[in-house]
Design a protein around this motif. Structure first.
Motif, PDB file in Angstrom:
ATOM      1  N   GLU A  58       0.972  -1.189   0.123  1.00  0.00           N
ATOM      2  CA  GLU A  58      -0.031  -0.052   0.033  1.00  0.00           C
ATOM      3  C   GLU A  58       0.771   1.217   0.006  1.00  0.00           C
ATOM      4  O   GLU A  58       1.908   1.280   0.562  1.00  0.00           O
ATOM      5  N   ILE A  59       0.472   2.177  -0.599  1.00  0.00           N
ATOM      6  CA  ILE A  59       1.087   3.687  -0.517  1.00  0.00           C
ATOM      7  C   ILE A  59       0.024   4.606  -0.032  1.00  0.00           C
ATOM      8  O   ILE A  59      -1.118   4.436  -0.592  1.00  0.00           O
ATOM      9  N   VAL A  60       0.511   5.256   1.030  1.00  0.00           N
ATOM     10  CA  VAL A  60      -0.337   6.139   1.856  1.00  0.00           C
ATOM     11  C   VAL A  60       0.199   7.646   1.569  1.00  0.00           C
ATOM     12  O   VAL A  60       1.245   7.920   1.683  1.00  0.00           O
ATOM     13  N   MET A  61      -0.717   8.520   1.282  1.00  0.00           N
ATOM     14  CA  MET A  61      -0.279   9.763   0.911  1.00  0.00           C
ATOM     15  C   MET A  61      -0.965  10.777   1.597  1.00  0.00           C
ATOM     16  O   MET A  61      -2.404  10.649   2.097  1.00  0.00           O
ATOM     17  N   TYR A  62      -0.400  11.913   2.195  1.00  0.00           N
ATOM     18  CA  TYR A  62      -0.735  12.830   2.828  1.00  0.00           C
ATOM     19  C   TYR A  62      -0.490  13.998   1.861  1.00  0.00           C
ATOM     20  O   TYR A  62       0.697  14.799   2.011  1.00  0.00           O
ATOM     21  N   PRO A  63      -1.567  14.627   1.456  1.00  0.00           N
ATOM     22  CA  PRO A  63      -1.508  16.018   0.525  1.00  0.00           C
ATOM     23  C   PRO A  63      -1.317  17.334   1.372  1.00  0.00           C
ATOM     24  O   PRO A  63      -2.090  17.290   2.254  1.00  0.00           O
ATOM     25  N   LEU A  64      -0.281  17.934   1.002  1.00  0.00           N
ATOM     26  CA  LEU A  64       0.036  19.173   2.034  1.00  0.00           C
ATOM     27  C   LEU A  64      -0.885  20.382   1.514  1.00  0.00           C
ATOM     28  O   LEU A  64      -0.747  21.551   2.159  1.00  0.00           O
ATOM     29  N   GLY A  65      -1.141  20.564   0.323  1.00  0.00           N
ATOM     30  CA  GLY A  65      -1.804  21.827  -0.194  1.00  0.00           C
ATOM     31  C   GLY A  65      -0.975  22.270  -1.275  1.00  0.00           C
ATOM     32  O   GLY A  65       0.389  21.860  -1.578  1.00  0.00           O
ATOM     33  N   PRO A  66      -1.345  23.472  -1.973  1.00  0.00           N
ATOM     34  CA  PRO A  66      -0.596  23.581  -3.166  1.00  0.00           C
ATOM     35  C   PRO A  66       0.574  24.529  -2.665  1.00  0.00           C
ATOM     36  O   PRO A  66       0.909  25.023  -1.778  1.00  0.00           O
ATOM     37  N   ASN A  67       1.680  24.539  -3.946  1.00  0.00           N
ATOM     38  CA  ASN A  67       2.914  25.311  -3.748  1.00  0.00           C
ATOM     39  C   ASN A  67       3.768  25.344  -2.379  1.00  0.00           C
ATOM     40  O   ASN A  67       4.169  26.086  -1.892  1.00  0.00           O
ATOM     41  N   VAL A  68       3.697  24.113  -1.864  1.00  0.00           N
ATOM     42  CA  VAL A  68       4.720  23.506  -0.568  1.00  0.00           C
ATOM     43  C   VAL A  68       5.857  22.953  -1.042  1.00  0.00           C
ATOM     44  O   VAL A  68       6.792  23.475  -0.522  1.00  0.00           O
ATOM     45  N   HIS A  69       5.855  22.249  -2.067  1.00  0.00           N
ATOM     46  CA  HIS A  69       7.188  21.571  -2.486  1.00  0.00           C
ATOM     47  C   HIS A  69       8.061  21.103  -1.250  1.00  0.00           C
ATOM     48  O   HIS A  69       9.131  21.569  -0.871  1.00  0.00           O
ATOM     49  N   PRO A  70       7.703  19.970  -0.516  1.00  0.00           N
ATOM     50  CA  PRO A  70       8.198  19.182   0.561  1.00  0.00           C
ATOM     51  C   PRO A  70       9.565  18.553  -0.181  1.00  0.00           C
ATOM     52  O   PRO A  70       9.647  18.097  -0.927  1.00  0.00           O
ATOM     53  N   VAL A  71      10.612  18.797   0.553  1.00  0.00           N
ATOM     54  CA  VAL A  71      11.946  18.260   0.059  1.00  0.00           C
ATOM     55  C   VAL A  71      12.730  17.226   0.845  1.00  0.00           C
ATOM     56  O   VAL A  71      12.225  16.169   0.868  1.00  0.00           O
ATOM     57  N   PHE A  72      13.346  17.579   2.045  1.00  0.00           N
ATOM     58  CA  PHE A  72      14.241  16.642   2.474  1.00  0.00           C
ATOM     59  C   PHE A  72      13.428  16.216   3.948  1.00  0.00           C
ATOM     60  O   PHE A  72      12.539  17.198   4.459  1.00  0.00           O
ATOM     61  N   LEU A  73      13.507  15.114   4.394  1.00  0.00           N
ATOM     62  CA  LEU A  73      12.735  14.656   5.722  1.00  0.00           C
ATOM     63  C   LEU A  73      13.705  13.762   6.634  1.00  0.00           C
ATOM     64  O   LEU A  73      14.751  13.305   6.088  1.00  0.00           O
ATOM     65  N   VAL A  74      13.229  13.698   7.690  1.00  0.00           N
ATOM     66  CA  VAL A  74      14.105  13.168   8.709  1.00  0.00           C
ATOM     67  C   VAL A  74      13.055  12.555   9.937  1.00  0.00           C
ATOM     68  O   VAL A  74      11.980  13.073  10.213  1.00  0.00           O
ATOM     69  N   LEU A  75      13.427  11.559  10.656  1.00  0.00           N
ATOM     70  CA  LEU A  75      12.780  10.969  11.737  1.00  0.00           C
ATOM     71  C   LEU A  75      13.307  11.509  12.970  1.00  0.00           C
ATOM     72  O   LEU A  75      14.589  11.360  13.152  1.00  0.00           O
TER      73      LEU A  75
END
Length: 530
Positions: free
Chosen positions: A340-357
């Protein structure tokens, strides 16, 4: 006996894991709470992000030429001015910061309340970007970085680090966070399997490094090409992605590189290596999340519904692969256990890039165009229903199966859990990946629910025959009619009739065939896996 080898040409296009598909339950993605802290500097273009030992969150501001520090407990952001376009970021265990300066062609260190130090790269115009830490190496610190335009990967290993130690206290900016809940968008996604050939090793090349302490640089074969991301494997090999190139693994001890082929049209960008050595990557061309088994060369690709540009990725302790999709303005995760792929839309023109836990496995990310630091946290279900808690005990034969409760890894069998009263989906996984049993179980307050799962139990009464399964190599996992029965060489009793036999190496299906069992006889099959 009728049989078919899964490595025929038709299987090279796509393989649907029937065992996984049959046992995958309905999606259990949960609503998340998105918390956003706006960066005080407008249009700062935040990229690199890391968590300090004190829980503070650090990030680079490429356009703002600053290093930011977010204290989420106090809702304060402090910024230190730097120069040269800070991009990649690593926070050391002591809290010191290291980051690449893409425009200044350098690596810099900073004590956030003190001084800094800078080292210039030996290759002019290299454009250093991605930066990761290695657990060991020859230096006081050991970092690996990509030289995007230089077409190289480099090790940064200074023998000593000297910085001035003035006390610099930057004034904080109060940043009241905003929060919104985002429901999960869940899509079942079966993987495409592109089989490798374990008897045909990947091409090897000798990459002679250039050394200019504290840097050592390796350039791939075929001349400079854009080099994107880098990851350190548990065995010390260095994996990196390049423009229009296979996945490359470098042994810095022998200066040898292996070029692992990917399916036609794949453009790998982000890359990480799991604890079992499998290499996960984002594919921006399909788009998809992919994984390479370096031992077999097998590649699996899960296409991202609605995806555009999967950018960065990280693995959580349950084995889920979290990723940002920059152009789709979303953060999501792949559950390879559940397909399964689970997606969380953030809204327009956000452009998430790097992430960390962080230590609580919450997702932190930088929003390039949204100009904020974001945190995703699972919204807990409303507290336990009236009646308190009960105990769920799970035993299995054989023991050691991984246990998923509502899609979350909780341990291995035998396992005892205290849970709020209610209904739970329970899955058992072989090798931590292949589902072999699934059930919905009800926990009643004040009671103990015991589950005893026996894989490969006695066959039904009536006419029976014997099946002997041999393989070269030995040790392949045998599934009969979708149930795990043991490893080769294997002898089992089966009811008379037709049975489907599958042989697995790890999570990879190596052979599948139908076997006719006649009562009172022994059927022997010998399988050679190429």
């Amino acid at each position: 006996m009728q049989s078919r080898f899964v490595r025929e040409a038709a299987w090279r296009i796509v393989l649907l894991f029937t065992v996984v598909g049959a046992l995958t339950a309905a999606g259990l993605g949960q609503t998340v709470e998105l918390t956003r802290w706006a960066i005080p500097t407008p249009n700062s273009l935040p990229y690199g992000i890391g968590i300090g030992p004190d829980g503070k969150v650090y990030f680079t501001e490429f356009n703002g030429n600053k290093i930011g520090q977010l204290d989420p407990a106090a809702n304060e952001i402090r910024e230190r001015s730097v120069s040269g376009g800070p991009f990649g970021l690593v926070v050391s265990p002591s809290g010191s910061l290291f980051y690449t300066l893409s425009q200044a062609n350098a690596v810099e260190t900073l004590v956030f309340t003190g001084g800094s130090g800078r080292w210039n790269l030996p290759t002019p115009g290299a454009t250093p970007q991605a930066l990761v830490a290695a657990p060991t190496g020859p230096g006081q610190v050991n970092l690996w970085l990509t030289e995007r335009d230089g077409g190289k990967v480099a090790r940064f290993a200074p023998a000593q680090i000297l910085v001035t130690l003035p006390l610099i206290i930057t004034p904080p900016t109060m940043v009241p966070p905003t929060s919104v809940q985002i429901p999960a968008v869940i899509t079942p996604t079966l993987p495409e399997l592109h089989p490798g050939n374990p008897l045909l090793p990947p091409p090897i090349a000798l990459l002679m490094p250039g050394s200019s302490p504290p840097f050592t640089e390796w350039e791939g074969v075929g001349g400079p090409r854009l080099t994107y991301r880098v990851a350190v494997a548990p065995d010390g090999r260095i994996w990196f992605t390049q423009e229009a190139s296979p996945l490359v693994s470098l042994d810095p001890g022998s200066n040898t590189a292996l070029y692992h082929g990917l399916p036609a049209g794949t453009q790998a960008l982000g890359v990480i290596v799991g604890p079992n050595g499998w290499v996960w990557f984002t594919d921006t061309s399909r788009p998809a999340i992919g994984v390479l088994d370096p031992t077999t060369g097998d590649v699996r690709l899960w296409r991202i519904p609605g995806g555009i540009q999967p950018f960065d990725l990280v693995r959580d302790s349950a084995g889920n692969i979290w990723f940002t999709d920059r152009a789709a303005n979303a953060v999501g995760y792949l559950s390879p256990f559940r397909n399964e792929i689970v997606m969380y839309p953030l809204g327009p023109n956000v452009h998430p890039v790097f992430l960390v836990l962080d230590s609580d496995e919450r997702i932190w990310f930088t929003a390039e165009r949204g100009n904020y630091v974001g945190r995703l946290a699972i919204v807990p279900a409303l507290g336990p229903p009236p009646g308190g808690t009960g105990v769920l005990e799970i035993n299995s034969t054989p023991p050691g199966l991984h246990v998923l409760i509502d899609g979350v890894l909780r341990g291995v069998t035998p396992l005892s859990l205290t849970l709020p009263a209610g209904s739970y989906n329970v899955q058992l996984l072989m090798f931590g990946l292949i589902p072999v049993w699934s059930s919905t179980e009800v926990v009643v307050a004040g009671t103990t629910r015991t589950i005893n799962v026996q894989l490969g139990g006695a066959p039904p009464s009536g006419g029976e025959g014997t099946l002997q399964v041999n393989s070269s190599p030995a040790g392949l996992a045998v599934h009969i009619d979708g149930t795990y029965r043991g490893v080769t060489p294997l002898t089992v009793s089966l009811s008379a009739g037709t049975h489907t036999v599958q042989l697995y190496s790890g999570a990879t299906l190596r052979w599948q065939g139908d076997v006719q069992i006649t009562a009172g006889t022994t059927q022997v099959i010998q399988i050679t896996v190429w």
